[in-house]
Write a protein that holds these residues in place. Sequence first.
Motif, PDB file in Angstrom:
ATOM      1  N   ASP A  97       0.810  -1.217   0.000  1.00  0.00           N
ATOM      2  CA  ASP A  97       0.000   0.000   0.000  1.00  0.00           C
ATOM      3  C   ASP A  97       0.845   1.269   0.000  1.00  0.00           C
ATOM      4  OD1 ASP A  97       1.001  -0.403   2.511  1.00  0.00           O
ATOM      5  OD2 ASP A  97      -0.873   0.018   3.574  1.00  0.00           O
ATOM      6  N   ASP A 103       5.788   7.047 -10.249  1.00  0.00           N
ATOM      7  CA  ASP A 103       4.710   6.687 -11.167  1.00  0.00           C
ATOM      8  C   ASP A 103       5.273   6.131 -12.473  1.00  0.00           C
ATOM      9  OD1 ASP A 103       3.285   7.922  -9.182  1.00  0.00           O
ATOM     10  OD2 ASP A 103       2.458   9.530 -10.428  1.00  0.00           O
ATOM     11  N   PRO A 122      -7.991  -2.198  -2.021  1.00  0.00           N
ATOM     12  CA  PRO A 122      -8.072  -1.091  -2.981  1.00  0.00           C
ATOM     13  C   PRO A 122      -6.830  -0.202  -2.959  1.00  0.00           C
ATOM     14  CG  PRO A 122     -10.181  -1.377  -1.901  1.00  0.00           C
ATOM     15  CD  PRO A 122      -9.212  -2.287  -1.184  1.00  0.00           C
ATOM     16  N   ALA A 123      -6.275   0.065  -1.783  1.00  0.00           N
ATOM     17  CA  ALA A 123      -5.068   0.891  -1.706  1.00  0.00           C
ATOM     18  C   ALA A 123      -3.887   0.188  -2.358  1.00  0.00           C
ATOM     19  CB  ALA A 123      -4.738   1.214  -0.246  1.00  0.00           C
ATOM     20  N   ALA A 126      -4.346   0.263  -6.121  1.00  0.00           N
ATOM     21  CA  ALA A 126      -4.106   1.625  -6.619  1.00  0.00           C
ATOM     22  C   ALA A 126      -2.612   1.906  -6.717  1.00  0.00           C
ATOM     23  CB  ALA A 126      -4.772   2.647  -5.703  1.00  0.00           C
ATOM     24  N   GLU A 127      -1.839   1.428  -5.758  1.00  0.00           N
ATOM     25  CA  GLU A 127      -0.389   1.596  -5.799  1.00  0.00           C
ATOM     26  C   GLU A 127       0.225   0.809  -6.950  1.00  0.00           C
ATOM     27  OE1 GLU A 127       2.405   3.284  -3.458  1.00  0.00           O
ATOM     28  OE2 GLU A 127       0.752   4.301  -4.448  1.00  0.00           O
ATOM     29  N   SER A 129      -1.209   0.036  -9.726  1.00  0.00           N
ATOM     30  CA  SER A 129      -1.548   0.764 -10.957  1.00  0.00           C
ATOM     31  C   SER A 129      -0.674   2.006 -11.119  1.00  0.00           C
ATOM     32  CB  SER A 129      -3.023   1.154 -10.929  1.00  0.00           C
ATOM     33  OG  SER A 129      -3.372   1.886 -12.074  1.00  0.00           O
ATOM     34  N   ARG A 130      -0.432   2.696 -10.020  1.00  0.00           N
ATOM     35  CA  ARG A 130       0.349   3.934 -10.083  1.00  0.00           C
ATOM     36  C   ARG A 130       1.757   3.691 -10.612  1.00  0.00           C
ATOM     37  NH1 ARG A 130       4.234   6.169  -7.255  1.00  0.00           N
ATOM     38  NH2 ARG A 130       4.172   4.620  -5.576  1.00  0.00           N
ATOM     39  N   ALA A 185     -10.338  -1.169  -9.728  1.00  0.00           N
ATOM     40  CA  ALA A 185      -9.090  -0.395  -9.710  1.00  0.00           C
ATOM     41  C   ALA A 185      -8.689   0.079 -11.100  1.00  0.00           C
ATOM     42  CB  ALA A 185      -7.970  -1.229  -9.104  1.00  0.00           C
ATOM     43  N   LYS A 257      -2.994  -2.646 -17.174  1.00  0.00           N
ATOM     44  CA  LYS A 257      -3.376  -1.244 -17.005  1.00  0.00           C
ATOM     45  C   LYS A 257      -3.670  -0.674 -18.378  1.00  0.00           C
ATOM     46  CE  LYS A 257      -1.643   3.183 -15.230  1.00  0.00           C
ATOM     47  NZ  LYS A 257      -0.538   3.825 -14.478  1.00  0.00           N
TER      48      LYS A 257
END
Length: 259
Positions: A97, A103, A122-123, A126-127, A129-130, A185, A257
Amino acid sequence: MLEFDAEAARQVEAVYLTADVVQQRREVLHLLALTAGEAVLDLGSGPGLLATDMAQAVGPTGQVCGIDVSDSMLTLARGRAVPAGSAPVEYRHGGADAVPYPDGYFDAAVTTQVLEYVADIPAALAEASRVLRPGGRLLVLDTDWDSIVWHSTDPDRMRRILLTWEQHLADPFLPRTLGRQLRQAGFDVAPPRVLPLLNVGYETATYSGRLIPIVARFVVGRDGWTAATVDSWVEDLRTLGPDCFFSLNRYVFCATKPE
């Protein structure tokens, strides 16, 4: 949850060196389809076995980065030799997380037997994906612990041991909801694949054989389990010989992604 101190780290490494998990790593590498020069992230890199294999796959022009929250695991991973002609491998302390990279840094990311320990999925997604570039690939492998079949001469005790063992995870049934959470996500998600583990006949150097002491160490002192009772459970499994039967399903989700 399970604490990965030095002893637990060594026990987990022994599990990862069994033929069962070696074959799992081969399947993960096949599905990742890494190519020369790619940058790859191993989220929860453990003792560094998969990271080492990936370093060979992407070659000297690639890069492999592993993160883990366990200092004991990081010590094992940093001490692992990387074959000549492999990518450089870097290990950092970090969780799923809070990934310590910028990025769009990676072409691919992989996390095996890790997200089921993470409270905030979810966190974590999201990481992931980032830090992936557009078009980057994410592979997630986790276990549904309700799929376990483990023969014992005392089925009720076996059932209760496994109920206590489930406490070592944030979500012992994560694969059931993982596809939906990946889509939420923003990932494009392929149909999941199942990777079954099957051990018939007791042998120490199998997945189930190496799992027994890990389960025993965790459950003692929880839910009223005493060392003597757990030792009796261990002895029962080890004396089953050819009647030993163990199976477990792991599930692999391959996601991309969007560009």
